[in-house]
Motif scaffolding. Structure first.
Motif, PDB file in Angstrom:
ATOM      1  N   THR A  57       0.808  -1.224   0.000  1.00  0.00           N
ATOM      2  CA  THR A  57       0.000   0.000   0.000  1.00  0.00           C
ATOM      3  C   THR A  57       0.839   1.272   0.000  1.00  0.00           C
ATOM      4  O   THR A  57       0.340   2.320  -0.410  1.00  0.00           O
ATOM      5  N   VAL A  58       2.091   1.203   0.429  1.00  0.00           N
ATOM      6  CA  VAL A  58       2.924   2.407   0.456  1.00  0.00           C
ATOM      7  C   VAL A  58       3.975   2.437  -0.653  1.00  0.00           C
ATOM      8  O   VAL A  58       4.789   3.347  -0.698  1.00  0.00           O
ATOM      9  N   MET A  59       3.942   1.463  -1.567  1.00  0.00           N
ATOM     10  CA  MET A  59       4.905   1.429  -2.673  1.00  0.00           C
ATOM     11  C   MET A  59       4.578   2.490  -3.711  1.00  0.00           C
ATOM     12  O   MET A  59       3.416   2.798  -3.946  1.00  0.00           O
ATOM     13  N   ASP A  60       5.631   3.005  -4.344  1.00  0.00           N
ATOM     14  CA  ASP A  60       5.403   3.871  -5.491  1.00  0.00           C
ATOM     15  C   ASP A  60       5.167   3.004  -6.733  1.00  0.00           C
ATOM     16  O   ASP A  60       5.279   1.780  -6.686  1.00  0.00           O
ATOM     17  N   ILE A  61       4.834   3.629  -7.840  1.00  0.00           N
ATOM     18  CA  ILE A  61       4.452   2.894  -9.050  1.00  0.00           C
ATOM     19  C   ILE A  61       5.587   2.010  -9.588  1.00  0.00           C
ATOM     20  O   ILE A  61       5.367   0.829  -9.854  1.00  0.00           O
ATOM     21  N   PRO A  62       6.805   2.527  -9.767  1.00  0.00           N
ATOM     22  CA  PRO A  62       7.862   1.646 -10.293  1.00  0.00           C
ATOM     23  C   PRO A  62       8.172   0.462  -9.376  1.00  0.00           C
ATOM     24  O   PRO A  62       8.414  -0.645  -9.845  1.00  0.00           O
ATOM     25  N   SER A  63       8.149   0.681  -8.072  1.00  0.00           N
ATOM     26  CA  SER A  63       8.411  -0.413  -7.139  1.00  0.00           C
ATOM     27  C   SER A  63       7.312  -1.463  -7.184  1.00  0.00           C
ATOM     28  O   SER A  63       7.584  -2.661  -7.147  1.00  0.00           O
ATOM     29  N   SER A  64       6.063  -1.019  -7.260  1.00  0.00           N
ATOM     30  CA  SER A  64       4.968  -1.989  -7.288  1.00  0.00           C
ATOM     31  C   SER A  64       4.946  -2.754  -8.609  1.00  0.00           C
ATOM     32  O   SER A  64       4.618  -3.939  -8.629  1.00  0.00           O
ATOM     33  N   ALA A  65       5.307  -2.111  -9.708  1.00  0.00           N
ATOM     34  CA  ALA A  65       5.375  -2.834 -10.984  1.00  0.00           C
ATOM     35  C   ALA A  65       6.444  -3.914 -10.935  1.00  0.00           C
ATOM     36  O   ALA A  65       6.226  -5.040 -11.399  1.00  0.00           O
ATOM     37  N   GLY A  66       7.603  -3.608 -10.349  1.00  0.00           N
ATOM     38  CA  GLY A  66       8.652  -4.613 -10.199  1.00  0.00           C
ATOM     39  C   GLY A  66       8.313  -5.687  -9.193  1.00  0.00           C
ATOM     40  O   GLY A  66       8.748  -6.830  -9.305  1.00  0.00           O
ATOM     41  N   PHE A  67       7.508  -5.352  -8.204  1.00  0.00           N
ATOM     42  CA  PHE A  67       7.104  -6.320  -7.186  1.00  0.00           C
ATOM     43  C   PHE A  67       6.107  -7.325  -7.752  1.00  0.00           C
ATOM     44  O   PHE A  67       6.226  -8.528  -7.536  1.00  0.00           O
ATOM     45  N   PHE A  68       5.119  -6.848  -8.487  1.00  0.00           N
ATOM     46  CA  PHE A  68       4.079  -7.730  -9.006  1.00  0.00           C
ATOM     47  C   PHE A  68       4.473  -8.418 -10.310  1.00  0.00           C
ATOM     48  O   PHE A  68       4.019  -9.509 -10.605  1.00  0.00           O
ATOM     49  N   TYR A  69       5.286  -7.777 -11.127  1.00  0.00           N
ATOM     50  CA  TYR A  69       5.713  -8.367 -12.400  1.00  0.00           C
ATOM     51  C   TYR A  69       7.192  -8.067 -12.592  1.00  0.00           C
ATOM     52  O   TYR A  69       7.560  -7.078 -13.227  1.00  0.00           O
ATOM     53  N   PRO A  70       8.070  -8.910 -12.040  1.00  0.00           N
ATOM     54  CA  PRO A  70       9.508  -8.638 -12.114  1.00  0.00           C
ATOM     55  C   PRO A  70      10.015  -8.660 -13.555  1.00  0.00           C
ATOM     56  O   PRO A  70       9.476  -9.346 -14.416  1.00  0.00           O
ATOM     57  N   ARG A  71      11.050  -7.882 -13.783  1.00  0.00           N
ATOM     58  CA  ARG A  71      11.626  -7.798 -15.128  1.00  0.00           C
ATOM     59  C   ARG A  71      12.702  -8.871 -15.296  1.00  0.00           C
ATOM     60  O   ARG A  71      13.395  -9.223 -14.356  1.00  0.00           O
ATOM     61  N   LEU A  72      12.824  -9.357 -16.508  1.00  0.00           N
ATOM     62  CA  LEU A  72      13.788 -10.398 -16.836  1.00  0.00           C
ATOM     63  C   LEU A  72      14.746  -9.857 -17.886  1.00  0.00           C
ATOM     64  O   LEU A  72      14.326  -9.349 -18.927  1.00  0.00           O
ATOM     65  N   ILE A  73      16.043  -9.935 -17.600  1.00  0.00           N
ATOM     66  CA  ILE A  73      17.065  -9.404 -18.502  1.00  0.00           C
ATOM     67  C   ILE A  73      17.869 -10.572 -19.067  1.00  0.00           C
ATOM     68  O   ILE A  73      18.472 -11.336 -18.308  1.00  0.00           O
ATOM     69  N   PRO A  74      17.885 -10.747 -20.383  1.00  0.00           N
ATOM     70  CA  PRO A  74      18.709 -11.812 -20.975  1.00  0.00           C
ATOM     71  C   PRO A  74      20.183 -11.407 -20.976  1.00  0.00           C
ATOM     72  O   PRO A  74      20.573 -10.425 -21.600  1.00  0.00           O
ATOM     73  N   LEU A  75      21.001 -12.143 -20.260  1.00  0.00           N
ATOM     74  CA  LEU A  75      22.417 -11.792 -20.147  1.00  0.00           C
ATOM     75  C   LEU A  75      23.237 -12.293 -21.320  1.00  0.00           C
ATOM     76  O   LEU A  75      24.339 -11.793 -21.563  1.00  0.00           O
ATOM     77  N   GLN A  76      22.737 -13.266 -22.063  1.00  0.00           N
ATOM     78  CA  GLN A  76      23.499 -13.770 -23.202  1.00  0.00           C
ATOM     79  C   GLN A  76      23.522 -12.779 -24.355  1.00  0.00           C
ATOM     80  O   GLN A  76      24.341 -12.911 -25.255  1.00  0.00           O
ATOM     81  N   ASP A  77      22.662 -11.775 -24.320  1.00  0.00           N
ATOM     82  CA  ASP A  77      22.601 -10.781 -25.399  1.00  0.00           C
ATOM     83  C   ASP A  77      23.340  -9.489 -25.068  1.00  0.00           C
ATOM     84  O   ASP A  77      23.198  -8.503 -25.772  1.00  0.00           O
ATOM     85  N   ILE A  78      24.124  -9.488 -24.017  1.00  0.00           N
ATOM     86  CA  ILE A  78      24.839  -8.264 -23.610  1.00  0.00           C
ATOM     87  C   ILE A  78      25.999  -7.986 -24.561  1.00  0.00           C
ATOM     88  O   ILE A  78      26.790  -8.869 -24.874  1.00  0.00           O
ATOM     89  N   ASN A  79      26.066  -6.752 -25.005  1.00  0.00           N
ATOM     90  CA  ASN A  79      27.194  -6.291 -25.811  1.00  0.00           C
ATOM     91  C   ASN A  79      28.226  -5.719 -24.838  1.00  0.00           C
ATOM     92  O   ASN A  79      27.977  -4.710 -24.181  1.00  0.00           O
ATOM     93  N   VAL A  80      29.386  -6.352 -24.737  1.00  0.00           N
ATOM     94  CA  VAL A  80      30.387  -5.931 -23.757  1.00  0.00           C
ATOM     95  C   VAL A  80      31.021  -4.592 -24.101  1.00  0.00           C
ATOM     96  O   VAL A  80      31.606  -3.941 -23.235  1.00  0.00           O
ATOM     97  N   ASP A  81      30.902  -4.154 -25.346  1.00  0.00           N
ATOM     98  CA  ASP A  81      31.477  -2.865 -25.748  1.00  0.00           C
ATOM     99  C   ASP A  81      30.539  -1.703 -25.474  1.00  0.00           C
ATOM    100  O   ASP A  81      30.931  -0.550 -25.569  1.00  0.00           O
ATOM    101  N   SER A  82      29.298  -1.983 -25.113  1.00  0.00           N
ATOM    102  CA  SER A  82      28.307  -0.942 -24.886  1.00  0.00           C
ATOM    103  C   SER A  82      28.017  -0.802 -23.398  1.00  0.00           C
ATOM    104  O   SER A  82      28.167  -1.750 -22.622  1.00  0.00           O
TER     105      SER A  82
END
Length: 111
Positions: A57-82
Motif C-alpha cells: 500500500t505504500v509502494m510507489d508505481i515503479p516499485s509496485s510494478a517490479g514487485f508484481f511483475y519482475p523484469r527479466l534481462i537476458p544476459l546472453q545478449d549483452i554487448n560488452v562494448d556498450s
C-alpha cells in the motif's frame, strides 16, 4: 471499457475491443496481483501477509510494478562494448531459451 470504445474510437465497431495504450497490460497486472502472496498467500502466516499488504500500500508505481511483475534481462545478449543493458523481456516460457542466462529483478523488503 465499452464506454471508451463508443466515445473515442472512430468507424464501425468491428467486434474487437480497442483499448488505450495505457490499459493494454492491465489484465496482466491484475492477474499478477491476484496471484501474489499479499492477496492470496494461503501458506503464509497472518503476520507475513499483513506485512506484505502494508508494504504494497505504500509502494510507489515503479516499485509496485517490479514487485508484481519482475523484469527479466537476458544476459546472453549483452554487448560488452556498450554501456547499455539489453532490453527487458516478459517472464513467459516462450521468451526463455534453454541455453540462455537471465537476471531476474526481484523486490526485497529489507537488506
Amino acid at each position: 471499457m465499452l464506454a471508451y470504445h463508443r466515445q473515442w474510437c472512430e468507424g464501425p465497431a468491428s467486434g474487437r475491443l480497442v483499448l488505450p495504450q495505457s490499459m493494454k497490460l492491465l489484465p496482466l497486472y491484475i492477474n499478477c496481483i491476484l496471484k501474489n502472496d499479499a492477496v492470496s498467500g494461503s501458506d503464509m502466516t497472518v503476520d507475513d501477509r499483513s506485512f506484505l499488504m502494508q508494504v504494497v500500500t505504500v509502494m510507489d508505481i515503479p516499485s509496485s510494478a517490479g514487485f508484481f511483475y519482475p523484469r527479466l534481462i537476458p544476459l546472453q545478449d549483452i554487448n560488452v562494448d556498450s554501456d547499455e543493458l539489453p532490453s527487458f523481456i516478459c517472464c513467459t516460457s516462450d521468451n526463455i531459451r534453454d541455453d540462455g542466462v537471465y537476471l531476474l529483478e526481484i523486490w526485497c523488503s529489507s537488506p
